[in-house]
Design an enzyme around this catalytic site. Structure first.
Site: not given
Ligand code: DAK
Length: 260
Positions: A67, A112, A115, A135
């Site tokens: 992200a 992300g 993911e 993270e």
């Protein structure tokens, strides 16, 4: 809709969806997430003749490096939870799509990005790919379904280690761990993903969709997967393609499926 951060191209009836922010290693900012939402909820379902989708990243360094960390500082408790819910919903659209979606992982798939790859039905990695959920290095946790999907793919012990240490996995380790389906020479990941989708496109489309839905039912705590399979099996026996497939077998010819 024209996208700023997604490139949509069609090759041999297969959509190649490229996350197109090479300078930021294809990090998923809010705009990119909105565009992914639009693509999977509005654009992709309309593409009836499409055989499947390959998701990849622009350039040769990253699939998606996470992200967008530069947008994180604006987050508070409420905005963080809202963003996680929205992101999870977008990745669920990918996971529940009725045609095969394959991640062609061409470099870093972190946070992300890992993911996103895990939300796809399959993953093909280039030998220089790296996977991780780092993270905890930033004081947060995976928020787009990563804590759940990683456990499914690699099991509790390995998922715990990866998410708590923030370590990165090489492509060959990811293959050993069961996180990816194939590792190929760098630059060949798109071709391999296309090869898999092309093979699937020769099968009966309704049967393919029902297999995808049945597999997802296994992981849905509110659904009895066996009962779901019974209904799905029933639906496939009512199709023209079932009659065509069985007849073609008896007549010793290739089946000509129409998706009906
Ligand atoms: N976000 C924003 N920009 C990024 C980025 C990222 N995740 N990763 C790389 N970039 C940018 C860099 O800032 C740099 O931009 P400039 O400084 O040149 O403008 C450019 O991409 C090139 O990166 P580097 O110069 O760092 O390239 P290197 O080859 O030296 O290193 C690297 C490559 C991938 C090892 C390194 O860039 C790196 O460590 N990147 C961060 C990887 C990471 O920690 N990713 C996980 C992010 S956390 C949430 C839901 C989900 C998530 C969070 C919240 N909610 C629901 C709230 C998910 C979180 C994550 O994904």
């Amino acid at each position: 809709m024209a996208y700023d951060n997604l490139e949509v191209k069609t090759k041999k009836g297969i959509v190649i969806l490229t996350i197109n922010r090479e300078k930021a290693l294809n990090a998923l900012n809010g705009k990119t997430m909105e565009e992914l939402h639009h693509f999977f909820s509005i654009s992709a379902p309309k593409r009836r003749t499409m055989k499947g989708i390959v998701i990849t990243g622009a350039g040769s360094k990253a699939f998606v490096a996470g992200a967008d960390i530069k947008e994180f500082l604006q987050l508070d408790v409420e905005a963080g939870a809202t963003m996680a819910k929205k992101g999870q919903d977008i990745f669920s659209l990918i996971e529940n799509f009725s045609k095969p979606v394959i991640a062609a992982v061409n470099g870093f798939a972190l946070g992300g990005g890992c993911e996103l790859a895990m939300a796809c039905h399959m993953r093909v990695a280039s030998e220089n790919a790296r996977f991780g959920q780092p993270e905890v290095n930033l004081g947060i946790i995976p928020g787009y379904g990563g804590t759940q999907r990683l456990v499914r793919y690699v099991g509790k012990g390995k998922a715990t280690e990866l998410m708590l240490t923030g370590d990165l996995l090489s492509a060959s380790e990811a293959l050993q761990w069961g996180l990816v389906n194939h590792v190929v020479e760098a630059g060949q990941e798109l071709a391999k993903a296309i090869e898999i989708i092309t093979k699937i496109s020769e099968k009966a489309p309704i049967a393919v969709a029902q297999v995808l839905h049945c597999i997802n039912a296994y992981y849905d705590k509110d659904v009895d997967g066996y009962a779901f399979e019974v209904d799905a099996f029933g639906r496939t026996t009512g199709t023209e393609d079932f009659k065509e497939g069985a007849t073609a077998f008896i007549e010793r010819r290739k089946a000509n499926f129409t998706g009906k």
